[in-house]
Write a protein that holds these residues in place. Structure first.
Motif, short mmCIF file in Angstrom:
data_model
loop_
_atom_site.label_atom_id
_atom_site.label_comp_id
_atom_site.label_asym_id
_atom_site.label_seq_id
_atom_site.Cartn_x
_atom_site.Cartn_y
_atom_site.Cartn_z
N TYR A 9 0.86 -1.18 0.00
CA TYR A 9 0.00 0.00 0.00
C TYR A 9 0.89 1.23 0.00
O TYR A 9 2.08 1.15 0.25
CB TYR A 9 -0.91 0.01 1.24
CG TYR A 9 -1.60 -1.31 1.46
CD1 TYR A 9 -2.70 -1.66 0.69
CD2 TYR A 9 -1.13 -2.20 2.41
CE1 TYR A 9 -3.32 -2.89 0.86
CE2 TYR A 9 -1.75 -3.43 2.58
CZ TYR A 9 -2.83 -3.77 1.81
OH TYR A 9 -3.43 -4.97 1.98
N ASN A 10 0.29 2.39 -0.27
CA ASN A 10 1.07 3.63 -0.20
C ASN A 10 1.27 4.01 1.26
O ASN A 10 0.31 4.11 2.01
CB ASN A 10 0.34 4.76 -0.93
CG ASN A 10 0.32 4.53 -2.42
OD1 ASN A 10 1.29 4.06 -2.99
ND2 ASN A 10 -0.78 4.86 -3.07
N HIS A 11 2.50 4.22 1.65
CA HIS A 11 2.84 4.67 2.99
C HIS A 11 3.50 6.03 2.84
O HIS A 11 4.40 6.20 2.03
CB HIS A 11 3.81 3.70 3.67
CG HIS A 11 3.20 2.35 3.89
ND1 HIS A 11 3.19 1.38 2.92
CD2 HIS A 11 2.58 1.82 4.96
CE1 HIS A 11 2.59 0.31 3.38
NE2 HIS A 11 2.21 0.54 4.61
N THR A 27 -1.18 6.02 5.68
CA THR A 27 -1.25 5.16 4.51
C THR A 27 -2.63 5.26 3.89
O THR A 27 -3.58 5.70 4.54
CB THR A 27 -0.95 3.68 4.90
OG1 THR A 27 -0.97 2.88 3.72
CG2 THR A 27 -1.96 3.15 5.88
N ASP A 28 -2.74 4.83 2.65
CA ASP A 28 -4.06 4.76 2.03
C ASP A 28 -4.37 3.33 1.62
O ASP A 28 -3.48 2.53 1.38
CB ASP A 28 -4.16 5.72 0.84
CG ASP A 28 -3.25 5.36 -0.32
OD1 ASP A 28 -2.45 4.41 -0.19
OD2 ASP A 28 -3.31 6.03 -1.35
N SER A 29 -5.63 3.02 1.61
CA SER A 29 -6.14 1.76 1.07
C SER A 29 -5.68 0.50 1.78
O SER A 29 -5.67 -0.57 1.20
CB SER A 29 -5.79 1.63 -0.43
OG SER A 29 -6.25 2.74 -1.13
N GLN A 30 -5.29 0.60 3.03
CA GLN A 30 -4.91 -0.60 3.78
C GLN A 30 -6.18 -1.23 4.34
O GLN A 30 -7.09 -0.53 4.77
CB GLN A 30 -3.96 -0.20 4.92
CG GLN A 30 -3.24 -1.38 5.53
CD GLN A 30 -2.02 -0.93 6.33
OE1 GLN A 30 -1.17 -0.22 5.81
NE2 GLN A 30 -1.93 -1.37 7.57
#
Length: 163
Positions: A9-11, A27-30
């Motif tokens: 995921y994006n961190h 983060t996003d989308s975790q």
């Protein structure tokens, strides 16, 4: 070579506590996230996410997180109050509404309806907050401000692994 904490995921921003035991990051989308960007607390010793109160994250963007050096407070930028970015501070030594670490710190006068507050930074003991804002009477389009916070509670409440 440093070990990777990335999970696909994006961190984004991350801050390690002074004692090296915790990492706060956004983060996003975790899986399990409430919004577009959420705040996480990671136990660097036991290598797992720690559960934070449901009060910490929102369905809005919660990002650009920082942590006091003692690891007792986190501050971050959020759009939970509307489209203008604001800064919120959570005390990890106090429990939120669900009994997990992360109680909102009252900050009267910090966030203004039509002017942003963003890019927070905390002093080592978590009692002074620095932030950027476009509020009136500044000399630039964004200026730096400081805000005095109340003292932090003496001890940390037990953080539990994230389920």
């Amino acid at each position: 070579r440093a070990p990777s904490l990335n999970l696909g995921y994006n961190h984004w921003t991350g801050k390690v506590s002074d004692d090296g035991t915790r990492l706060v990051y956004d983060t996003d989308s975790q899986p399990g996230d409430q919004g577009q960007d959420d705040i996480h607390l990671y136990d660097l010793v036991n290598k797992h996410d720690l559960s934070l109160s449901v009060d910490v994250n929102s369905s809005a963007d919660d990002l650009f997180v920082t942590m006091s050096q003692d690891g007792k407070r986190v501050a971050f930028q959020t759009t939970r109050f509307g489209t203008v970015p604001n800064v919120v501070v959570f005390d990890l030594t106090q429990n939120g509404s669900d009994g997990k670490p992360g109680k909102l710190v009252a900050t009267p006068g910090l966030n203004l309806k039509y002017f942003d507050a963003q890019a927070p930074g905390l002093s080592g003991d978590g009692t002074l907050l620095a932030f950027a804002s476009d509020r009136p009477l500044g000399v630039g389009s964004e200026d730096l401000y400081q805000y005095q916070l109340p003292a932090v509670a003496a001890r940390m409440k037990g953080a539990r692994p994230r389920r």
